[in-house]
Motif scaffolding. Structure first.
Motif, PDB file in Angstrom:
ATOM      1  N   SER A  99       0.837  -1.188   0.000  1.00 39.60           N
ATOM      2  CA  SER A  99       0.000   0.000   0.000  1.00 39.60           C
ATOM      3  C   SER A  99       0.875   1.243   0.000  1.00 39.60           C
ATOM      4  N   PRO A 100       0.412   2.345  -0.614  1.00 42.97           N
ATOM      5  CA  PRO A 100       1.185   3.567  -0.608  1.00 42.97           C
ATOM      6  C   PRO A 100       1.413   4.070   0.817  1.00 42.97           C
ATOM      7  N   ASP A 101       2.594   4.572   1.084  1.00 42.90           N
ATOM      8  CA  ASP A 101       2.932   5.144   2.381  1.00 42.90           C
ATOM      9  C   ASP A 101       2.760   6.656   2.281  1.00 42.90           C
ATOM     10  N   ILE A 102       1.793   7.199   3.033  1.00 42.44           N
ATOM     11  CA  ILE A 102       1.485   8.617   2.914  1.00 42.44           C
ATOM     12  C   ILE A 102       2.659   9.480   3.371  1.00 42.44           C
ATOM     13  N   SER A 103       3.389   9.027   4.383  1.00 42.40           N
ATOM     14  CA  SER A 103       4.470   9.847   4.933  1.00 42.40           C
ATOM     15  C   SER A 103       5.671   9.918   3.997  1.00 42.40           C
ATOM     16  N   THR A 104       5.899   8.901   3.207  1.00 44.10           N
ATOM     17  CA  THR A 104       7.010   8.895   2.244  1.00 44.10           C
ATOM     18  C   THR A 104       6.464   8.468   0.889  1.00 44.10           C
ATOM     19  N   ASN A 105       5.558   9.264   0.342  1.00 39.40           N
ATOM     20  CA  ASN A 105       4.883   8.860  -0.883  1.00 39.40           C
ATOM     21  C   ASN A 105       5.764   9.086  -2.112  1.00 39.40           C
ATOM     22  N   PRO A 106       5.597   8.260  -3.138  1.00 37.78           N
ATOM     23  CA  PRO A 106       6.446   8.352  -4.333  1.00 37.78           C
ATOM     24  C   PRO A 106       6.345   9.683  -5.063  1.00 37.78           C
ATOM     25  N   LEU A 107       5.159  10.308  -5.060  1.00 36.12           N
ATOM     26  CA  LEU A 107       5.008  11.576  -5.774  1.00 36.12           C
ATOM     27  C   LEU A 107       5.903  12.651  -5.163  1.00 36.12           C
ATOM     28  N   SER A 108       5.845  12.821  -3.857  1.00 38.34           N
ATOM     29  CA  SER A 108       6.668  13.836  -3.206  1.00 38.34           C
ATOM     30  C   SER A 108       8.151  13.525  -3.343  1.00 38.34           C
ATOM     31  N   GLU A 109       8.485  12.246  -3.276  1.00 43.36           N
ATOM     32  CA  GLU A 109       9.891  11.857  -3.404  1.00 43.36           C
ATOM     33  C   GLU A 109      10.428  12.181  -4.798  1.00 43.36           C
TER      34      GLU A 109
ATOM     35  N   ALA B  66      -0.553  18.288  -3.277  1.00 46.25           N
ATOM     36  CA  ALA B  66      -0.491  19.395  -4.231  1.00 46.25           C
ATOM     37  C   ALA B  66      -1.918  19.767  -4.606  1.00 46.25           C
ATOM     38  N   VAL B  67      -2.113  21.006  -5.033  1.00 54.10           N
ATOM     39  CA  VAL B  67      -3.421  21.456  -5.519  1.00 54.10           C
ATOM     40  C   VAL B  67      -3.187  22.268  -6.783  1.00 54.10           C
ATOM     41  N   GLY B  68      -4.267  22.557  -7.497  1.00 57.77           N
ATOM     42  CA  GLY B  68      -4.074  23.364  -8.679  1.00 57.77           C
ATOM     43  C   GLY B  68      -5.273  23.417  -9.589  1.00 57.77           C
ATOM     44  N   ALA B  69      -4.994  23.441 -10.901  1.00 62.38           N
ATOM     45  CA  ALA B  69      -6.044  23.629 -11.900  1.00 62.38           C
ATOM     46  C   ALA B  69      -5.820  22.675 -13.066  1.00 62.38           C
TER      47      ALA B  69
ATOM     48  N   ALA C 295      -2.447   2.214  -7.324  1.00 62.88           N
ATOM     49  CA  ALA C 295      -2.231   3.650  -7.526  1.00 62.88           C
ATOM     50  C   ALA C 295      -1.393   4.221  -6.385  1.00 62.88           C
ATOM     51  N   ASP C 296      -0.550   5.194  -6.721  1.00 66.76           N
ATOM     52  CA  ASP C 296       0.296   5.846  -5.726  1.00 66.76           C
ATOM     53  C   ASP C 296      -0.415   6.976  -5.001  1.00 66.76           C
ATOM     54  N   VAL C 297      -1.363   7.607  -5.667  1.00 64.91           N
ATOM     55  CA  VAL C 297      -2.007   8.811  -5.139  1.00 64.91           C
ATOM     56  C   VAL C 297      -3.403   8.912  -5.741  1.00 64.91           C
ATOM     57  N   ALA C 298      -4.354   9.441  -4.966  1.00 67.55           N
ATOM     58  CA  ALA C 298      -5.679   9.767  -5.501  1.00 67.55           C
ATOM     59  C   ALA C 298      -5.595  11.149  -6.138  1.00 67.55           C
ATOM     60  N   TRP C 299      -5.879  11.209  -7.432  1.00 66.37           N
ATOM     61  CA  TRP C 299      -5.726  12.440  -8.212  1.00 66.37           C
ATOM     62  C   TRP C 299      -7.123  12.995  -8.496  1.00 66.37           C
TER      63      TRP C 299
ATOM     64  N   ALA D 116      -8.558  10.036   2.463  1.00 66.99           N
ATOM     65  CA  ALA D 116      -8.014   9.880   3.816  1.00 66.99           C
ATOM     66  C   ALA D 116      -8.551   8.608   4.474  1.00 66.99           C
ATOM     67  N   LYS D 117      -9.841   8.339   4.278  1.00 68.19           N
ATOM     68  CA  LYS D 117     -10.425   7.116   4.847  1.00 68.19           C
ATOM     69  C   LYS D 117      -9.766   5.869   4.267  1.00 68.19           C
ATOM     70  N   CYS D 118      -9.326   5.965   3.003  1.00 68.55           N
ATOM     71  CA  CYS D 118      -8.702   4.830   2.331  1.00 68.55           C
ATOM     72  C   CYS D 118      -7.198   4.739   2.617  1.00 68.55           C
ATOM     73  N   GLY D 119      -6.664   5.699   3.355  1.00 70.92           N
ATOM     74  CA  GLY D 119      -5.231   5.697   3.619  1.00 70.92           C
ATOM     75  C   GLY D 119      -4.405   6.062   2.401  1.00 70.92           C
ATOM     76  N   MET D 120      -4.965   6.925   1.544  1.00 72.75           N
ATOM     77  CA  MET D 120      -4.279   7.325   0.314  1.00 72.75           C
ATOM     78  C   MET D 120      -3.879   8.802   0.373  1.00 72.75           C
ATOM     79  N   PRO D 121      -2.647   9.141  -0.038  1.00 69.14           N
ATOM     80  CA  PRO D 121      -2.336  10.549  -0.259  1.00 69.14           C
ATOM     81  C   PRO D 121      -3.174  11.059  -1.427  1.00 69.14           C
ATOM     82  N   TYR D 122      -3.387  12.367  -1.481  1.00 65.78           N
ATOM     83  CA  TYR D 122      -4.245  12.892  -2.540  1.00 65.78           C
ATOM     84  C   TYR D 122      -3.777  14.269  -3.011  1.00 65.78           C
ATOM     85  N   THR D 123      -4.164  14.592  -4.240  1.00 59.44           N
ATOM     86  CA  THR D 123      -4.053  15.935  -4.798  1.00 59.44           C
ATOM     87  C   THR D 123      -5.443  16.314  -5.298  1.00 59.44           C
TER      88      THR D 123
END
Length: 342
Positions: A3-13, A213-216, A151-155, A173-180
């Motif tokens: 499962s993706p690790d929110i504290s050391t997620n691949p996207l941020s790394e 991350a956030v954006g458009a 999936a690494d992140v909920a987009w 958050a309920k699923c334990g997934m990082p998100y943008t």
């Protein structure tokens, strides 16, 4: 599969390693070119034509994308109900993530699998019948499928209503997934439900888990999304900001939509986005692999300079199609868009 690790997620790394990441291009535009019919649910191809979805992702990776979005934009039970597939939501989303995961894992370099989560298509109470709790439940079902598939992140993307963004973020958050999450600022410089670009950062302020991350994304054109970026960056200079703009301006030619953006124009869009402070940059409707290759080269060769002005954007990309969010003039009418990003 871990499962993706929110504290050391691949996207941020990967972002920390590379500085600026290239997201992928248009899902709908490219699938239509592969034979998808108007009104057909692309998500059904995850099971019915997986080889075409593999090719879509592989083409994006070959063009240089660091992030590929799963073929699950319309993957909530509400969207799938239009195609009598609401009982297959978990399975279709899981398969979407598995296909993208396979391509990413075979890329020979780090590629992020972003689980695409689009709007339900329903209005939340009090404007519509969908309760906040039911929206969260539907997004949990979708994101659990994406997580199970790797999936690494909920987009969360192409959103208009702050409440719906919060519902999807709470589900992640309920699923334990990082998100943008990204909004579509397509109505007089704001989202259709009135969210201003400068306020995008604050939508999930009260939640314990913050977005990566956030954006458009989407909207009406490359110039307009860059104008939104200037507002977003001014509101939060330290924020990690995504822009995934349409390929120029949509134009109707008969019954078909064509996009005016050339590869050189999209490369210029990337350079301006980098100068304006975006660190995750991609293309939405109309963006092909030819555009992405030019965008990849722009990221790799551009040295960031001073922040552009609106005049710089108009000069290099073209006029804004909408008024900006702070402008009091009347906005031109926009075309009615279909069910999904193209």
């Amino acid at each position: 599969m871990s499962s993706p690790d929110i504290s050391t997620n691949p996207l941020s790394e990967l972002l920390a390693k590379k500085g600026v990441l290239l997201a992928d291009g248009a899902t709908g535009t490219n699938l239509f070119a592969m034979g998808l019919e108007s009104g057909e649910a692309p998500e059904l191809w995850n099971e019915d034509a997986p080889e075409k979805i593999v090719k879509l992702h592989q083409d994006f990776v070959d063009a240089g994308s660091d992030i590929i979005l799963t073929n699950s934009f319309g993957g909530t039970r509400h969207r799938l109900k239009l195609h009598h597939a609401q009982d297959r939501a978990f399975a279709l989303n899981k398969r979407a993530a598995e296909i993208a995961r396979q391509v990413a894992d075979n890329a020979g370099r780090p590629v992020i699998v972003a689980g695409s989560v689009g709007p339900t298509g329903e209005l939340l109470v009090p404007l519509g019948a969908l309760t906040y709790e039911d929206a969260v439940d539907a997004f949990v079902e979708q994101i659990e499928g994406l997580k199970a598939g790797g999936a690494d992140v909920a987009w969360i993307e192409t959103m208009s209503a702050p409440d719906e963004i919060r519902a999807a973020a709470e589900a992640a958050a309920k699923c334990g997934m990082p998100y943008t999450y990204t909004g579509s600022f397509d109505t007089a410089g704001k989202t259709m439900m009135g969210l201003h670009p400068k306020d995008i950062h604050n939508v999930t302020n009260e939640m314990e888990q913050a977005p990566l991350a956030v954006g458009a994304n989407c909207g009406v054109g490359a110039s307009d999304i860059l104008a939104s970026l200037l507002d977003m960056k001014e509101a939060n200079p330290d924020g990690t900001i995504i822009v995934k703009g349409n390929c120029g301006i949509p134009e109707f030619r008969g019954s078909e939509i064509h996009y005016s953006g050339t590869p050189p124009l999209m490369a210029e869009y990337v350079r301006l986005a980098m100068d304006a402070g975006a660190t995750i940059i991609g293309g939405c409707c109309g963006t092909s692999c030819d555009h992405l290759r030019a965008m990849r080269e722009a990221i790799d060769t551009h040295q960031k300079t001073e922040k552009p002005s609106l005049d710089d954007i108009r000069e290099k990309i073209g006029p804004l199609r909408n008024k900006t969010a702070g402008d009091g003039t009347e906005a031109p009418k926009r075309e009615r868009r279909g069910r999904r990003r193209a």
